[in-house]
Design an enzyme around this catalytic site. Structure first.
Site, mmCIF file in Angstrom:
data_model
loop_
_atom_site.group_PDB
_atom_site.id
_atom_site.type_symbol
_atom_site.label_atom_id
_atom_site.label_comp_id
_atom_site.label_asym_id
_atom_site.label_seq_id
_atom_site.Cartn_x
_atom_site.Cartn_y
_atom_site.Cartn_z
ATOM 1 N N LYS A 1 42.070 3.817 26.200
ATOM 2 C CA LYS A 1 41.995 3.082 24.879
ATOM 3 C C LYS A 1 40.423 2.986 24.292
ATOM 4 C CE LYS A 1 45.729 0.074 25.574
ATOM 5 N NZ LYS A 1 46.607 0.585 24.285
ATOM 6 N N ARG B 1 57.102 2.681 27.833
ATOM 7 C CA ARG B 1 58.172 3.324 27.825
ATOM 8 C C ARG B 1 58.640 3.752 29.154
ATOM 9 N NH1 ARG B 1 56.370 6.323 22.803
ATOM 10 N NH2 ARG B 1 55.293 4.333 22.528
HETATM 11 N N1 BES Z 1 50.561 -1.933 25.181
HETATM 12 C C1 BES Z 1 50.395 -1.149 24.054
HETATM 13 C C2 BES Z 1 50.733 -1.596 22.890
HETATM 14 C C3 BES Z 1 50.085 -2.621 22.275
HETATM 15 C C4 BES Z 1 49.123 -2.171 21.361
HETATM 16 C C5 BES Z 1 50.225 -4.005 22.167
HETATM 17 C C6 BES Z 1 48.053 -3.122 20.780
HETATM 18 C C7 BES Z 1 49.446 -5.018 21.755
HETATM 19 C C8 BES Z 1 48.543 -4.362 21.065
HETATM 20 C C9 BES Z 1 51.104 0.261 24.514
HETATM 21 O O1 BES Z 1 51.426 0.636 26.020
HETATM 22 C C10 BES Z 1 50.392 1.466 23.904
HETATM 23 O O2 BES Z 1 49.472 1.686 24.228
HETATM 24 N N2 BES Z 1 51.203 1.876 22.822
HETATM 25 C C11 BES Z 1 50.774 2.829 22.309
HETATM 26 C C12 BES Z 1 51.478 3.958 22.113
HETATM 27 C C13 BES Z 1 51.119 5.380 21.770
HETATM 28 C C14 BES Z 1 50.209 6.100 22.754
HETATM 29 C C15 BES Z 1 52.325 6.198 21.477
HETATM 30 C C16 BES Z 1 50.117 2.451 20.914
HETATM 31 O O3 BES Z 1 50.779 1.565 20.196
HETATM 32 O O4 BES Z 1 49.092 2.907 20.249
HETATM 33 MN MN MN Z 2 49.377 1.702 26.695
#
Ligand code: BES
Ligand code: MN
Ligand code: ZN
Length: 503
Positions: free
Chosen positions: A280, A356
């Site tokens: 991230k 997921r």
């Molecule tokens: N935990 C995150 C989702 C999330 C993002 C929750 C921001 C709260 C605030 C999840 O694991 C994630 O990183 N999702 C990605 C998916 C993508 C890589 C397909 C996302 O939403 O960017």
């Molecule tokens: Mn994630």
């Protein structure tokens, strides 16, 4: 804060502060508010005539009684438009009133049950709403500071009801509300704790201890157990962490599973989500908030607690896969392929689509409850859901009409809003993989990221009615709202418990 119930008139009640209410447009209040007005020589009517107290929903007016009543302070809270009055208005009014009472410095507070009298609501439901809203509004997150913690000033809240015929319903409502609020608070505490404290081990131990106290059945699968079950997709996420993964299984009414309907709840429990090698972005630095990426798991643990204490006539199963998503030399990499519990394979496109992955094996495990009437998962799954719905609702994904209706009804009853999202078959085409059955992300093409995530999960569901709730936009409140102080919300606990109670 302790909540007690007394059969009494509120006007002469001795507390640091008493709470009464007012509908919008009322010039001369009746009932309990009228009695207080009378004792104060018509001062409430006077303030209404001045236009300084309007009865607008959540408006609070503080009066000092100067010896006219045993309580030195009276707080009048607005209930809003009588035509639009409902349980959500009770929660809002209660939250605003209790916050104002706390700010005034009252240690003992007495309140009437808004809506149980002229409001015309079911007294038990109204009393439950008052108890829940009071406790959840005054919640403060655990604080480790050498100066000590936060915490509310109110020590006791007394719910005062004059009618002896309504008293049993109000007592029941307060007790139900207390159980649900305490359960939500358990989830909020886990959510707010940082990832170095709320590790998979710590959360599993919390669940085990809670289960021992409430009579739930509890099994915790260790890494070796998960390996034996073939949970290769869940374990792929755990590979990069020195914290051992845990898989918590809680069961309410296990012994009566054959005679009762089975409902399975599944919650994403990523105790910290760095993104893995698909790291991230560090700036702007919001990664710390990924300590709440286990809200789904905390919600499920909390809902099971409530199911046990409310003695719900259902066989409820709670599944909480718990792991960190961090990196080391053994961590999963983009392009890696893993095989899950049912033999289905998946290709990693993004190690940040880890939620997921752990749910894939948890949903496969849910298939063991062959006669489950419903499987509902909750997950802080995608940033895309908050792009779509903001902080106003969680996304609801299901192809089961009856299950959707039940969940929407529970959402309407609790004010924990859900909004239906599409599950068109075409979304599945976008996660087709050249190397495995399915891939975990469409990145760098990120269109419809929220529905493709649901399609990925659906790929791993078994033969049961299933719904997925994406709570990523709701788990952490950016700014304080009634019943949801800023920070950890445990969004979903009240919704799940209502869903189970209505079953
Ligand atoms: N935990 C995150 C989702 C999330 C993002 C929750 C921001 C709260 C605030 C999840 O694991 C994630 O990183 N999702 C990605 C998916 C993508 C890589 C397909 C996302 O939403 O960017
Ligand atoms: Mn994630
Ligand atoms: Zn995540």
């Amino acid at each position: 804060m302790e909540i007690t119930i007394r059969q009494a008139n509120i006007a002469p009640y001795a507390a640091d502060l008493i709470i009464v209410n007012l509908f919008e447009g009322v010039l001369h209040p009746g009932g309990a508010t009228g009695a207080v007005d009378h004792a104060l020589g018509g001062r409430i009517s006077e303030i209404i005539a001045l236009g300084d107290c309007t009865g607008k929903l959540g408006e609070t007016t503080l009066l000092y009684t100067s010896g006219a009543l045993p309580a030195p302070r009276v707080l009048v809270v607005g209930l809003g438009d009588r035509e639009r009055f409902d349980l959500q208005a009770v929660r809002t009014a209660t939250a605003k009133a209790i916050a104002a009472a706390n700010k005034a410095g009252a240690k003992t507070v007495a309140t009437i049950v808004h809506g149980a009298g002229i409001g015309g609501l079911d007294p038990q439901d109204a009393a439950q709403a008052v108890a829940e809203a009071s406790m959840l509004e005054l919640y403060t997150m655990p604080r480790r500071s050498s100066e000590g913690g936060y915490g509310a000033k109110i020590e006791t809240l007394t719910v005062v009801e004059y009618s002896s015929t309504q008293l049993p319903a109000i007592t029941k409502g307060v007790e139900t509300g207390r159980i649900i609020a305490e359960s939500a608070i358990l989830a909020r505490d886990l959510e707010a704790q940082p990832a170095n404290i709320a590790t998979p081990t710590m959360i599993a131990e919390t669940a085990r201890q809670m289960a021992a106290e409430t009579g739930l059945d509890c099994t915790i699968l260790e890494r070796a157990d998960m390996e034996a079950l073939g949970m290769g997709i869940l374990l792929a996420v755990a590979k990069g962490s020195d914290e051992p993964p845990k898989f918590v299984i809680l069961e309410h009414n296990k012994a009566r599973a054959n005679e009762l309907d089975t409902v399975v709840l599944v919650g994403k429990g990523v105790t910290f989500d760095t993104g893995g090698y698909s790291l991230k972005i560090a700036r702007p630095s919001l990664m710390w908030k990924m300590k709440d990426d286990m809200t789904g798991a905390a919600d499920v643990i909390a809902a099971l607690r409530a199911a046990a204490l409310l003695d719900l006539p259902l066989h409820v199963v709670g599944l909480a896969p718990l792991t960190e998503n961090t990196i080391n030399g053994r961590a999963q990499k983009p392009g890696d392929i893993f095989t899950g519990m049912t033999g289905k394979t998946m290709e990693v496109i993004s190690t940040d689509a880890e939620g997921r992955m752990i749910l894939a094996d948890a949903l496969a495990y849910a298939g063991r409850y062959a006669d489950a009437k419903a499987v509902v998962d909750l997950a802080t799954l995608t940033g895309a859901i908050s792009t779509a719905l903001g902080a106003q609702a969680a996304g609801l994904f299901t192809e089961e009409e009856a299950l959707r209706d039940r969940l929407m009804a529970a959402a309407a009853a609790t004010g924990e809003r859900l909004w239906p999202m599409p599950m068109f078959a075409e979304y599945a085409e976008e996660i087709r993989s050249d190397f495995a059955d399915v891939k975990n992300s469409t990145a760098p093409k990120t269109k419809a990221g929220v529905s493709t995530s649901a399609k990925f999960l659906q790929h791993f569901t078994e033969d049961y009615p299933w719904a997925h709730l994406d709570i990523a936009g709701m788990a952490w409140s950016e700014k304080a709202r009634p019943v949801y102080p800023a920070g950890a919300t445990a969004f979903g606990v009240r919704l799940l418990v209502q869903f189970l109670r209505d079953w």
